[in-house]
Design an enzyme around this catalytic site. Sequence first.
Site, PDB file in Angstrom:
ATOM      1  N   LYS A  64    -118.371 -11.255  53.491  1.00  0.00           N
ATOM      2  CA  LYS A  64    -119.625 -10.602  53.101  1.00  0.00           C
ATOM      3  C   LYS A  64    -119.505  -9.867  51.766  1.00  0.00           C
ATOM      4  O   LYS A  64    -120.093  -8.808  51.571  1.00  0.00           O
ATOM      5  CB  LYS A  64    -120.120  -9.658  54.199  1.00  0.00           C
ATOM      6  CG  LYS A  64    -120.205 -10.279  55.589  1.00  0.00           C
ATOM      7  CD  LYS A  64    -120.942 -11.616  55.580  1.00  0.00           C
ATOM      8  CE  LYS A  64    -122.388 -11.490  55.118  1.00  0.00           C
ATOM      9  NZ  LYS A  64    -123.046 -12.833  55.016  1.00  0.00           N
ATOM     10  N   TRP A 107    -122.055 -16.927  46.497  1.00  0.00           N
ATOM     11  CA  TRP A 107    -122.390 -16.849  45.070  1.00  0.00           C
ATOM     12  C   TRP A 107    -121.192 -17.253  44.219  1.00  0.00           C
ATOM     13  O   TRP A 107    -121.323 -18.035  43.271  1.00  0.00           O
ATOM     14  CB  TRP A 107    -122.840 -15.420  44.743  1.00  0.00           C
ATOM     15  CG  TRP A 107    -123.349 -15.223  43.345  1.00  0.00           C
ATOM     16  CD1 TRP A 107    -123.994 -16.130  42.555  1.00  0.00           C
ATOM     17  CD2 TRP A 107    -123.251 -14.030  42.567  1.00  0.00           C
ATOM     18  NE1 TRP A 107    -124.316 -15.573  41.332  1.00  0.00           N
ATOM     19  CE2 TRP A 107    -123.879 -14.276  41.324  1.00  0.00           C
ATOM     20  CE3 TRP A 107    -122.722 -12.761  42.819  1.00  0.00           C
ATOM     21  CZ2 TRP A 107    -123.961 -13.309  40.320  1.00  0.00           C
ATOM     22  CZ3 TRP A 107    -122.815 -11.805  41.826  1.00  0.00           C
ATOM     23  CH2 TRP A 107    -123.426 -12.077  40.598  1.00  0.00           C
ATOM     24  N   HIS A 139    -110.794 -16.174  52.939  1.00  0.00           N
ATOM     25  CA  HIS A 139    -111.073 -14.774  53.245  1.00  0.00           C
ATOM     26  C   HIS A 139    -109.771 -14.033  53.565  1.00  0.00           C
ATOM     27  O   HIS A 139    -109.807 -12.849  53.910  1.00  0.00           O
ATOM     28  CB  HIS A 139    -111.996 -14.661  54.452  1.00  0.00           C
ATOM     29  CG  HIS A 139    -113.445 -14.923  54.155  1.00  0.00           C
ATOM     30  ND1 HIS A 139    -114.060 -14.473  53.005  1.00  0.00           N
ATOM     31  CD2 HIS A 139    -114.404 -15.571  54.877  1.00  0.00           C
ATOM     32  CE1 HIS A 139    -115.338 -14.838  53.034  1.00  0.00           C
ATOM     33  NE2 HIS A 139    -115.567 -15.500  54.141  1.00  0.00           N
ATOM     34  N   SER A 178    -123.907  -5.616  55.532  1.00  0.00           N
ATOM     35  CA  SER A 178    -124.112  -7.062  55.495  1.00  0.00           C
ATOM     36  C   SER A 178    -123.426  -7.731  56.683  1.00  0.00           C
ATOM     37  O   SER A 178    -123.962  -8.666  57.293  1.00  0.00           O
ATOM     38  CB  SER A 178    -123.574  -7.625  54.177  1.00  0.00           C
ATOM     39  OG  SER A 178    -123.812  -9.005  54.071  1.00  0.00           O
ATOM     40  N   ARG A 195    -129.319 -13.291  52.842  1.00  0.00           N
ATOM     41  CA  ARG A 195    -130.189 -12.267  53.405  1.00  0.00           C
ATOM     42  C   ARG A 195    -130.813 -11.433  52.307  1.00  0.00           C
ATOM     43  O   ARG A 195    -131.989 -11.509  52.028  1.00  0.00           O
ATOM     44  CB  ARG A 195    -129.434 -11.357  54.387  1.00  0.00           C
ATOM     45  CG  ARG A 195    -130.348 -10.400  55.156  1.00  0.00           C
ATOM     46  CD  ARG A 195    -129.564  -9.452  56.028  1.00  0.00           C
ATOM     47  NE  ARG A 195    -128.855  -8.440  55.271  1.00  0.00           N
ATOM     48  CZ  ARG A 195    -129.390  -7.297  54.844  1.00  0.00           C
ATOM     49  NH1 ARG A 195    -130.644  -7.022  55.096  1.00  0.00           N
ATOM     50  NH2 ARG A 195    -128.667  -6.437  54.159  1.00  0.00           N
TER      51      ARG A 195
END
Length: 340
Positions: free
Chosen positions: A81, A86, A152, A182, A315
């Site tokens: 998050k 992006w 991650h 988030s 979102r």
Amino acid sequence: MADTTPQLFQTQPSGGGSEKGGDDSSSVFLSTLPTREGWWAAPLFCLHGCWLTARLARSVELMQAEIKPRPDDVLLATFPKSGTTWLKALAFALINHSRHPVIITGAGDDHHHPLLSSNPHDLVPFLELPDRTVRPVAELEAVPSPRLLCTHLPPALLPPGMLMTSSRDVYMCREPKDVMISYMFHIIPSLRYDSSLGDFDKAFQLFCEGVSVCGPVWEHYLEYWKLSKKNPSSSRVLFLRYEEMMAQPAKHVRTLAEFLGVPFTEEEESGGVVEEVVRLCSFQNLKDLAVNTHGVSGQIGAAVANPVKNSLWFRSGKVGLRRLGELPDAGDGTQVGLHR
């Protein structure tokens, strides 16, 4: 009912399948790890200082043992998050901007950019996702060089020698408060069958203690920051900040392109290519694409049978703590509260 939770947050190791993916071996492996209750009443396991779900811990173990780093690999790394989607879009657009130009020249050119029809997660695979007991690491070995990969995981959980072998590593961090909010909005819809598990105070306390998937967040940031500071003049790790990139996207896209070895030419600069990359990969543009409003991805789901809706990755994308009153949709037209 199939588990529709994104695989990063699923709690149980995969059953059946090959000997490597069986429940017995998973249980033995997990029994050796420290454990604590996680955000939603399911245990997290601590592997080399990083908290993981049972499923993710087993997937990481397999990935570490089987993947073979290459000298021309490009690795993107983020805490969950923190702008992963992006960053994937930007890196893909930049590395492939000769093969897939963002500005079409010539009336007869009907070139269609992959980002217009594919979610960034389908274009840039994770090391540890989807579940490597179901989707073997061989998938990554089949990707032609140079590979653009993502993770991650903190440095301690990467395959041996990966950070020393890969040609470029890009890390992006984000304000932890925004990450936390988030995170909650991302998970709550998946808990719609027992929304009482969405206890914000409990989740906040655990997050501050470092107990979250891939946490502690501050150790995650710090380890990559330290790597970026080793021999700054020749560092192969670029450390980016989400907020700075949002404030000056064109400036940081140029920095990223330079670091990735694909700097913009004077002709591209004057032709508006930088600005078009920023526009193409902008949060709102990606969010509004049909593939991301209605499509699904199998690259993060536990298996092909449990794909993840692409809309889940879009979102708000804004800088600044989001209001808790902005309740997430449970998926059936109702809203799920963040219990306090």
